[in-house]
Design an enzyme around this catalytic site. Structure first.
Site, PDB file in Angstrom:
ATOM      1  N   ILE A   1     -13.432  20.830 -13.064  1.00  0.00           N
ATOM      2  CA  ILE A   1     -14.289  20.480 -14.197  1.00  0.00           C
ATOM      3  C   ILE A   1     -14.829  19.064 -14.094  1.00  0.00           C
ATOM      4  CG2 ILE A   1     -13.192  22.133 -15.752  1.00  0.00           C
ATOM      5  CD1 ILE A   1     -11.663  19.851 -17.026  1.00  0.00           C
TER       6      ILE A   1
ATOM      7  N   SER B   1      -4.705  18.663 -22.848  1.00  0.00           N
ATOM      8  CA  SER B   1      -4.448  20.093 -22.646  1.00  0.00           C
ATOM      9  C   SER B   1      -3.794  20.660 -23.898  1.00  0.00           C
ATOM     10  CB  SER B   1      -3.515  20.301 -21.448  1.00  0.00           C
ATOM     11  OG  SER B   1      -2.989  21.619 -21.432  1.00  0.00           O
TER      12      SER B   1
ATOM     13  N   TYR C   1       4.676  17.903 -17.544  1.00  0.00           N
ATOM     14  CA  TYR C   1       3.219  17.958 -17.592  1.00  0.00           C
ATOM     15  C   TYR C   1       2.749  17.975 -19.053  1.00  0.00           C
ATOM     16  CZ  TYR C   1      -1.556  19.679 -17.157  1.00  0.00           C
ATOM     17  OH  TYR C   1      -2.925  19.823 -17.265  1.00  0.00           O
TER      18      TYR C   1
ATOM     19  N   LYS D   1       0.475  15.240 -21.257  1.00  0.00           N
ATOM     20  CA  LYS D   1      -0.722  15.596 -22.028  1.00  0.00           C
ATOM     21  C   LYS D   1      -0.584  15.159 -23.496  1.00  0.00           C
ATOM     22  CE  LYS D   1      -2.641  15.976 -19.113  1.00  0.00           C
ATOM     23  NZ  LYS D   1      -4.009  15.582 -18.667  1.00  0.00           N
TER      24      LYS D   1
END
Length: 318
Positions: free
Chosen positions: A48, A170, A202, A206
């Site tokens: 992206i 996220s 992870y 985020k």
């Protein structure tokens, strides 16, 4: 045989409807022309980040591809130039896992570029390890590197009013928790290496992105700079390339039906970077080009301030 064929047709139809409603998502509606504007997109050699850079270059922006790997970055540079016909695309090497590299990047950028209108903190990693500064890899790259980069470029952003900072987070932040004791003791979000533990760290990183944006917006009140965090969607990108082969196989199967492609996945980033009239939503979290409420832990003033102060200490800004 006919029954199996019928099941296959029904499944394909259901998958198509699911993708159209839940996966494809909204598109950025802004028609903003960016001629004369300068944008930095970290991690823009793939996924992206690259499709975001292509869109911005098509709008006339001068786009800086800030990437760690020189070979992949230069390859992306040629691809973006070819896709857009723009000569205003530049590759600059940036390793977010090295504070020395971040400082060098900022110094070179500020010396050579007179403007910075949009900073898109897009890069991220999904793997355990340590940065060159001894930080946990996901904490160091996904949060600290962007924290330092943003601070070093903030004065230039303030000069080029109005300007924006976009932090790609996220939906996983909902599962995140920040263990400040572990951060203080080990400079990492956690030390485990199992699949469950790595996924947790992870998500923790985020959550750091969302809390950083929340606190940053408060610091930026009264300035011409606004900031936003976002969930781009589940994307068919290379972020999973460092996971096990079994994990990659499982994800590849899911991607076929339930993941957005990079163009679809870049739409909320573009919305936050370009959409006019959202300035009053500075510090908020977006999903599918729409502002969303977050759980209390993602807008906890005490945790956000504590993370900010720890980040300042680790980067030498305090």
């Amino acid at each position: 045989m006919c029954t199996l064929l019928l099941y296959a047709v029904v499944f394909a139809g259901a998958a198509y409807i699911f993708r159209q409603i839940f996966v494809k998502g909204k598109r950025c509606k802004s028609q903003l022309n960016l001629t004369g504007k300068t944008v930095i997109v970290t991690g823009s050699n793939t996924g992206i980040g690259k499709t975001t850079a292509i869109d911005l270059a098509k709008r006339g922006a001068r786009v800086i591809l800030a990437c760690r790997n020189e070979q992949r970055g230069l390859s992306a540079l040629e691809e973006v130039k070819k896709a857009t016909g723009s000569s205003q695309v530049v590759f600059m090497q940036l390793n977010l896992g090295s504070m020395k590299s971040v400082r060098s990047f900022a110094e070179t950028f500020l010396k050579n570029e007179s403007r910075l209108d949009i900073l898109i903190n897009n890069a991220g990693v999904y793997m355990q390890g340590r940065t060159s500064d001894g930080l946990g890899l996901m904490f160091g790259v996904n949060h600290i590197g962007h924290f330092l980069l943003t601070h070093l470029l903030l004065d230039r952003l303030k000069q080029c009013r109005p300007s924006r900072i976009v932090n790609v987070s996220s939906l996983g932040h909902n599962f995140g928790n920040i263990d400040f004791d572990c951060l203080t003791t080990h400079n990492a979000l956690g030390l485990g290496t199992s699949f469950k533990e790595v996924f947790q760290y992870y998500c923790d990183s985020k959550l750091c992105n969302v809390l950083f944006t929340h606190e940053l917006a408060k610091k930026l009140q009264g300035t011409p700079v606004t900031c936003y965090s976002l969930h781009p969607g589940a994307i068919k990108t290379e972020i999973w390339r460092n996971t096990s082969s079994l994990m990659q196989l499982a994800i590849a199967s899911l991607m076929a039906f339930f993941f957005k492609n990079p163009v679809q996945g870049s739409q909320t980033t573009l919305h936050c970077a370009l959409q006019q009239g959202i300035e009053h939503l500075s510090g908020r979290y977006f999903n599918n080009c729409t502002v969303r409420d977050v759980y209390p832990k993602a807008k906890d003033d005490v945790a956000a301030k504590r993370l900010w102060e720890l980040s300042e200490k680790l980067t030498g800004l305090a």
